[in-house]
Each structure stands twice: as C-alpha cells, then as structure tokens.
Motif scaffolding. Structure first.
Motif: not given
Length: 118
Positions: A42-46, A54-61, A83-86, A91-94
């Motif tokens: 994951v990446l910590d959001m500012n 935000q979960f890491a994944g493929h480009d252009n998500r 909120v848990l988003n896909a 796929q898990l998004y954030e």
C-alpha cells in the motif's frame, strides 16, 4: 502516481490488515479479496494523517465501487467515515478514512467499535 500519494510502498500494518479483513467479511466476494491481502502493498495517502491507504496494482487503475462503508467516533469525539473501495476490475483499490473535521486520526479504528453501513 497521483500527487496525493506520499512515501513508498509498504506492507499493511497489523491493525490495518486485521481491520480490512474484518470489513471484507461483510463484503460480497470478500473471501476472494482477502486473498489479495497476503501480498498486498500500500501507499500512504497525503490526507492529513487520517489513515487512508491505496493498494498498489497495475498502471491506469481507477476507482470502481464501494465494497463496505462504516463509521465510528474517534477518541476526540469527531465522527470518522470509512470506505473500502475496489477498482474498476474488482481488485482492492483503497481504504479511505476521513474525519469530519479533517484532523489527524487519534486512534486507528477497530472493527468492534465501528458501525457498518453497507
């Protein structure tokens, strides 16, 4: 990468992992999505230290749909929405966490203290 992301990729902290797993028990396809957590990065959001990752994944998500929504009250009495988003591929998004007053989170949520809305 979006400019609201700070720092680099990391594994989920124990509290994050436990909380997300509990949320996924309430989501459709939750079992499938829980498997993604085994190797999730994951990446910590500012976000003012409210705890959004935000979960890491493929480009252009892109943000797709809400899997689970919950709320609770932080230690300072301020309401917190979760909120848990896909993403658009399912796929898990954030995990989006925000306090009503945009102040830093004082205590990371635990599932037993939240009210699940969906």
């Amino acid at each position: 990468m979006p400019d609201q992301i700070q720092g680099g990729l990391r594994t989920l902290r124990l509290a994050e992992d436990s909380f997300i797993r509990a949320l996924l028990r309430r989501a459709r396809d939750g079992e499938h999505l829980r498997l993604q957590l085994e190797h999730a990065r994951v990446l910590d959001m500012n976000d003012g230290k409210m705890g959004t990752v935000q979960f890491a994944g493929h480009d252009n998500r892109f943000l797709g749909s809400c899997l689970v929504e919950a709320q609770y009250v932080d230690l300072d009495g301020v309401p917190v929405n979760i909120v848990l988003n896909a993403d658009t591929t399912g796929q898990l998004y954030e995990l989006d966490i925000w306090k009503a007053d945009f102040s830093p989170l004082q205590a990371y949520p635990v599932f037993e203290r939240v009210t699940v809305k969906s």
